[in-house]
Design a protein around this motif. Structure first.
Motif, mmCIF file in Angstrom:
data_model
loop_
_atom_site.group_PDB
_atom_site.id
_atom_site.type_symbol
_atom_site.label_atom_id
_atom_site.label_comp_id
_atom_site.label_asym_id
_atom_site.label_seq_id
_atom_site.Cartn_x
_atom_site.Cartn_y
_atom_site.Cartn_z
ATOM 1 N N GLY A 171 6.889 1.172 -2.043
ATOM 2 C CA GLY A 171 7.675 0.539 -3.290
ATOM 3 C C GLY A 171 8.793 1.135 -4.384
ATOM 4 N N TRP A 172 8.825 0.385 -5.743
ATOM 5 C CA TRP A 172 9.273 1.761 -6.648
ATOM 6 C C TRP A 172 8.511 0.367 -8.003
ATOM 7 N N ALA A 173 8.477 1.408 -9.109
ATOM 8 C CA ALA A 173 8.183 0.644 -10.578
ATOM 9 C C ALA A 173 9.145 0.406 -11.249
ATOM 10 N N ILE A 176 9.748 4.759 -11.178
ATOM 11 C CA ILE A 176 9.385 5.265 -10.561
ATOM 12 C C ILE A 176 8.909 5.172 -9.219
ATOM 13 N N ASP A 177 9.398 6.336 -8.311
ATOM 14 C CA ASP A 177 9.478 5.298 -6.675
ATOM 15 C C ASP A 177 7.464 5.832 -6.607
ATOM 16 N N VAL A 178 7.202 4.971 -6.046
ATOM 17 C CA VAL A 178 5.436 4.932 -5.586
ATOM 18 C C VAL A 178 5.294 4.745 -3.718
ATOM 19 N N TRP A 179 6.971 5.169 -3.437
ATOM 20 C CA TRP A 179 6.375 5.257 -1.480
ATOM 21 C C TRP A 179 5.246 6.437 -1.616
ATOM 22 N N GLU A 180 4.994 6.566 -0.610
ATOM 23 C CA GLU A 180 3.794 7.781 -0.273
ATOM 24 C C GLU A 180 4.490 8.997 -0.124
ATOM 25 N N HIS A 181 5.945 9.131 -0.043
ATOM 26 C CA HIS A 181 6.265 10.532 0.452
ATOM 27 C C HIS A 181 7.187 11.161 -0.826
ATOM 28 N N ALA A 182 6.799 10.256 -1.986
ATOM 29 C CA ALA A 182 7.052 11.051 -3.676
ATOM 30 C C ALA A 182 5.823 11.358 -3.991
ATOM 31 N N PHE A 224 11.279 17.984 0.566
ATOM 32 C CA PHE A 224 11.923 16.914 1.367
ATOM 33 C C PHE A 224 12.426 15.333 1.092
ATOM 34 N N HIS A 225 11.679 15.099 -0.102
ATOM 35 C CA HIS A 225 12.013 13.929 -0.564
ATOM 36 C C HIS A 225 13.969 13.850 -1.076
ATOM 37 N N TYR A 226 14.283 14.248 -1.689
ATOM 38 C CA TYR A 226 15.645 15.118 -1.886
ATOM 39 C C TYR A 226 17.001 15.067 -0.641
ATOM 40 N N ASN A 273 18.872 3.458 -5.535
ATOM 41 C CA ASN A 273 17.014 3.557 -5.766
ATOM 42 C C ASN A 273 16.528 5.077 -6.390
ATOM 43 N N HIS A 274 16.878 5.931 -4.829
ATOM 44 C CA HIS A 274 17.005 7.426 -5.419
ATOM 45 C C HIS A 274 17.565 8.128 -6.719
ATOM 46 N N SER A 275 18.791 8.385 -6.608
ATOM 47 C CA SER A 275 19.705 8.618 -7.407
ATOM 48 C C SER A 275 19.244 8.179 -8.760
HETATM 49 MN MN MN3 Z 1 11.668 7.908 -2.124
#
Ligand code: MN3
Length: 203
Positions: free
Chosen positions: A129-131, A163-169, A28-30, A80-82
């Motif tokens: 968001g992101w850390a 680190i992706d901290v969106w809930e979808h992660a 799902f995420h990728y 950001n995802h890449s």
């Molecule tokens: Mn994400």
């Protein structure tokens, strides 16, 4: 047709980040979220003067353009995802060695102090968001960004890891237990070789 904006290949199989991140989350995420940003951006820039520009240039040109928020959001989320997929490795996690380890000691006092600061910043980020672990002139620093905001457009800042901290992660695997996901990523997946290459390029 824009050929410069693409979904990058993963450097590992979708099941290889298990048990920290499941293959289902990667599907799902990728396969849906990240791929969706690519599809949406292609539509947004079609026929505009951004078509044919590099992803980085599109992000820089739209970062402060309040009339083009959708383009910025989709472009920055692709970047950001890449960066996130490369920040993870099935052979990653734990304490780094070499120049980056020395810089962590210098900037945070010890790996253990860095680890706690990174984990708690990621856990505290309110909402999506992101850390990030970043390099600045004065040393390493931890920062968080909201939604699609990215250190790519911050002067003097080079991203080393994220680190992706969106809930979808993490929601499929951990529901509301964001900190459990973060601890797993830091201890078992963080790709310190990628961070070391980013640090080398920042000099
Ligand atoms: Mn994400």
């Amino acid at each position: 047709m824009n050929n410069t904006i693409q979904l990058p290949d993963l450097q590992y199989e979708k099941s290889e980040l298990e048990p920290v991140i499941s293959a289902k989350t990667l599907e799902f995420h990728y396969g849906k979220h990240h791929a969706g940003y690519v599809t949406k951006l292609a539509k947004l820039i079609e026929g505009t003067d951004l078509e044919g520009e590099s992803l980085e240039d599109i992000i820089r040109k739209t970062a402060s353009d309040k009339t083009n928020v959708a383009t910025f959001n989709n472009a920055a989320q692709i970047w950001n995802h890449s960066f996130y997929w490369r920040s993870l490795s099935p052979k990653g996690g734990g304490k780094p060695s070499g120049a980056i380890a020395d810089l962590i000691d210098k900037s945070f006092g010890s790996y253990e102090k860095f680890r706690e600061a990174f984990a708690s910043a990621a856990a505290r980020q309110f909402g999506s968001g992101w850390a990030w672990l970043v390099k600045e002139a004065t040393g390493l620093r931890i920062l968080t960004t909201t939604n699609a905001e990215t250190p790519l457009v911050m002067p003097g800042v080079t991203a080393l890891l994220t680190i992706d901290v969106w809930e979808h992660a993490y929601y499929l695997d951990y529901q509301n237990l964001r900190r459990t996901y973060i601890d797993g990523v830091i201890d078992r997946l963080l790709n310190w070789e990628f961070a070391a290459r980013n640090l080398e390029n920042a000099r």
